[in-house]
Design an enzyme around this catalytic site. Sequence first.
Site, PDB file in Angstrom:
ATOM      1  N   ASP A 136      -8.110  -7.299   0.133  1.00  0.00           N
ATOM      2  CA  ASP A 136      -7.292  -7.391   1.338  1.00  0.00           C
ATOM      3  C   ASP A 136      -8.159  -6.966   2.494  1.00  0.00           C
ATOM      4  O   ASP A 136      -9.010  -6.083   2.349  1.00  0.00           O
ATOM      5  CB  ASP A 136      -6.065  -6.473   1.261  1.00  0.00           C
ATOM      6  CG  ASP A 136      -6.414  -5.029   1.578  1.00  0.00           C
ATOM      7  OD1 ASP A 136      -6.981  -4.361   0.695  1.00  0.00           O
ATOM      8  OD2 ASP A 136      -6.151  -4.568   2.704  1.00  0.00           O
ATOM      9  N   CYS A 152      -8.453 -26.614  13.208  1.00  0.00           N
ATOM     10  CA  CYS A 152      -9.642 -27.469  13.239  1.00  0.00           C
ATOM     11  C   CYS A 152      -9.277 -28.956  13.231  1.00  0.00           C
ATOM     12  O   CYS A 152     -10.020 -29.786  13.747  1.00  0.00           O
ATOM     13  CB  CYS A 152     -10.574 -27.130  12.080  1.00  0.00           C
ATOM     14  SG  CYS A 152     -11.390 -25.538  12.302  1.00  0.00           S
ATOM     15  N   GLY A 181       0.631   4.184   1.463  1.00  0.00           N
ATOM     16  CA  GLY A 181       0.699   5.025   2.659  1.00  0.00           C
ATOM     17  C   GLY A 181      -0.301   6.169   2.634  1.00  0.00           C
ATOM     18  O   GLY A 181      -0.502   6.846   3.633  1.00  0.00           O
ATOM     19  N   ASP A 202       0.866  -1.170   0.000  1.00  0.00           N
ATOM     20  CA  ASP A 202       0.000   0.000   0.000  1.00  0.00           C
ATOM     21  C   ASP A 202       0.911   1.230   0.000  1.00  0.00           C
ATOM     22  O   ASP A 202       2.018   1.186   0.508  1.00  0.00           O
ATOM     23  CB  ASP A 202      -0.870  -0.048   1.266  1.00  0.00           C
ATOM     24  CG  ASP A 202      -2.119   0.786   1.114  1.00  0.00           C
ATOM     25  OD1 ASP A 202      -2.253   1.473   0.087  1.00  0.00           O
ATOM     26  OD2 ASP A 202      -2.966   0.751   2.019  1.00  0.00           O
ATOM     27  N   HIS A 221      -7.247 -20.371  11.586  1.00  0.00           N
ATOM     28  CA  HIS A 221      -8.544 -20.776  11.024  1.00  0.00           C
ATOM     29  C   HIS A 221      -9.163 -19.653  10.178  1.00  0.00           C
ATOM     30  O   HIS A 221      -9.605 -19.894   9.041  1.00  0.00           O
ATOM     31  CB  HIS A 221      -9.529 -21.181  12.122  1.00  0.00           C
ATOM     32  CG  HIS A 221     -10.920 -21.315  11.605  1.00  0.00           C
ATOM     33  ND1 HIS A 221     -11.365 -22.458  10.955  1.00  0.00           N
ATOM     34  CD2 HIS A 221     -11.941 -20.410  11.529  1.00  0.00           C
ATOM     35  CE1 HIS A 221     -12.602 -22.250  10.530  1.00  0.00           C
ATOM     36  NE2 HIS A 221     -12.976 -21.027  10.864  1.00  0.00           N
ATOM     37  N   GLY A 253     -11.221   4.326  -1.231  1.00  0.00           N
ATOM     38  CA  GLY A 253     -12.316   5.086  -0.633  1.00  0.00           C
ATOM     39  C   GLY A 253     -13.503   4.210  -0.277  1.00  0.00           C
ATOM     40  O   GLY A 253     -14.629   4.686  -0.122  1.00  0.00           O
ATOM     41  N   CYS A 292     -13.601 -28.252   8.218  1.00  0.00           N
ATOM     42  CA  CYS A 292     -12.490 -27.351   7.890  1.00  0.00           C
ATOM     43  C   CYS A 292     -11.174 -28.128   7.946  1.00  0.00           C
ATOM     44  O   CYS A 292     -10.944 -28.914   8.855  1.00  0.00           O
ATOM     45  CB  CYS A 292     -12.454 -26.170   8.855  1.00  0.00           C
ATOM     46  SG  CYS A 292     -11.077 -25.043   8.535  1.00  0.00           S
ATOM     47  N   CYS A 320      -8.138 -26.747   8.142  1.00  0.00           N
ATOM     48  CA  CYS A 320      -7.014 -25.975   8.702  1.00  0.00           C
ATOM     49  C   CYS A 320      -6.392 -26.713   9.885  1.00  0.00           C
ATOM     50  O   CYS A 320      -7.010 -27.586  10.496  1.00  0.00           O
ATOM     51  CB  CYS A 320      -7.464 -24.570   9.095  1.00  0.00           C
ATOM     52  SG  CYS A 320      -8.141 -24.431  10.755  1.00  0.00           S
TER      53      CYS A 320
HETATM   54 ZN    ZN Z   1     -10.423 -24.291  10.610  1.00  0.00          ZN
END
Ligand code: ZN
Length: 380
Positions: A263, A306, A92, A90, A332, A213, A301, A303
Amino acid sequence: MFELLKSDVATQARLGRLTTAHGVVETPVYMPVGTQASVKALDPRELEEVGTQILLGNTYHLYIRPGMEILEEAGGLHRFMNWAKPILTDSGGFQVFSLAKIRKIKAHGVEFRSHLDGSLLFLGPKEAMGIQRRLGSDIAMVFDDCPPHTASGKETKAAVERTMRWATECRQEPRAPGQLVFGIVQGGCDAALREHCAKAITGLQFDGYAIGGVSVGEPEPEMFKAVECTMPFLPVSQPRYAMGLGTPAQMVELVARGVDMFDCVLPTRVARNGTAITRKGAISLKGGAYKRDWGPIEAGCTCFACQRFTRAYLRHLLNVNEILGLRMVSVHNTHLFLQVMADTREHLRAGTFGEFRREFIANYVPTRRVLAARAAVDER
Ligand SMILES: [Zn+2]
């Protein structure tokens, strides 16, 4: 640089591939935010495990601390944080206008006081592009004027004029080898201003375009309106990035409106309050309801959190302020955001995006707390 692989028949959604100096990014994509050269609570190995393709870094924060001398000595941002994949920085602009204490807007930038020690600093198109060149990011953003949602029509118009002038100055600055530069369209929720700004910015022929914006405290319908009235003026053949957005449901809805890149600090920010985000919405894991809940944060899930831990255990960790608790909820949440975009890409490829979108939105219950956290600025 950007390859449009497939366009959805019923919506504006697209499947694409963005090639950068540090690798290829499949779009639509969610980019975890590493403001201070770190995605809060996650290390690069975890970021790779959850499927991160590209990270965000921040000019304003890194310029103030640790400063450019250290970053150059490290060999740039990738080496400093040991992240070998693409990074978008970014400019700034957003932080100068939202964080810096006292500022004086001048013709070629903004004079401001550091929000940390009050020292007098200056950031403008030339400085922001110079810093991003030295950081060596794969995608640099132009320096823009991002007014708050509460700005008057006159202020928004002045910000658009300044953004256009500064974009012209940014366009002429040298870049790091292979660095892409994206223009930013401002204009609040004013359709005519958005069109005016988009036409000027795209006329400068950047490598991609961002809608700025948004995520500045506006209600959701206005955010969608700002995106919708900008989109027709952005070239189909280039990537489009909605800055600072959004929740999982908002990302899916914005993909349908033609956005390729996102993002958002939500996954790690709300994790620190013990909030887990699931495909059904957010849950506050600290609550008594989870005291004896032996299931994972989200059934199905994949991840790490999990796969290993129960809600009861994570609730305990969060309530006694153990670092592992917020780390695992961050794993997660970040995984979920990335996975929603991975699913989106898969459905776009298969031609089933419409059904996916309907089902996803029907299941996801937005919470006011999460929407409010989206608009906060301290982490960006
Ligand atoms: Zn998870």
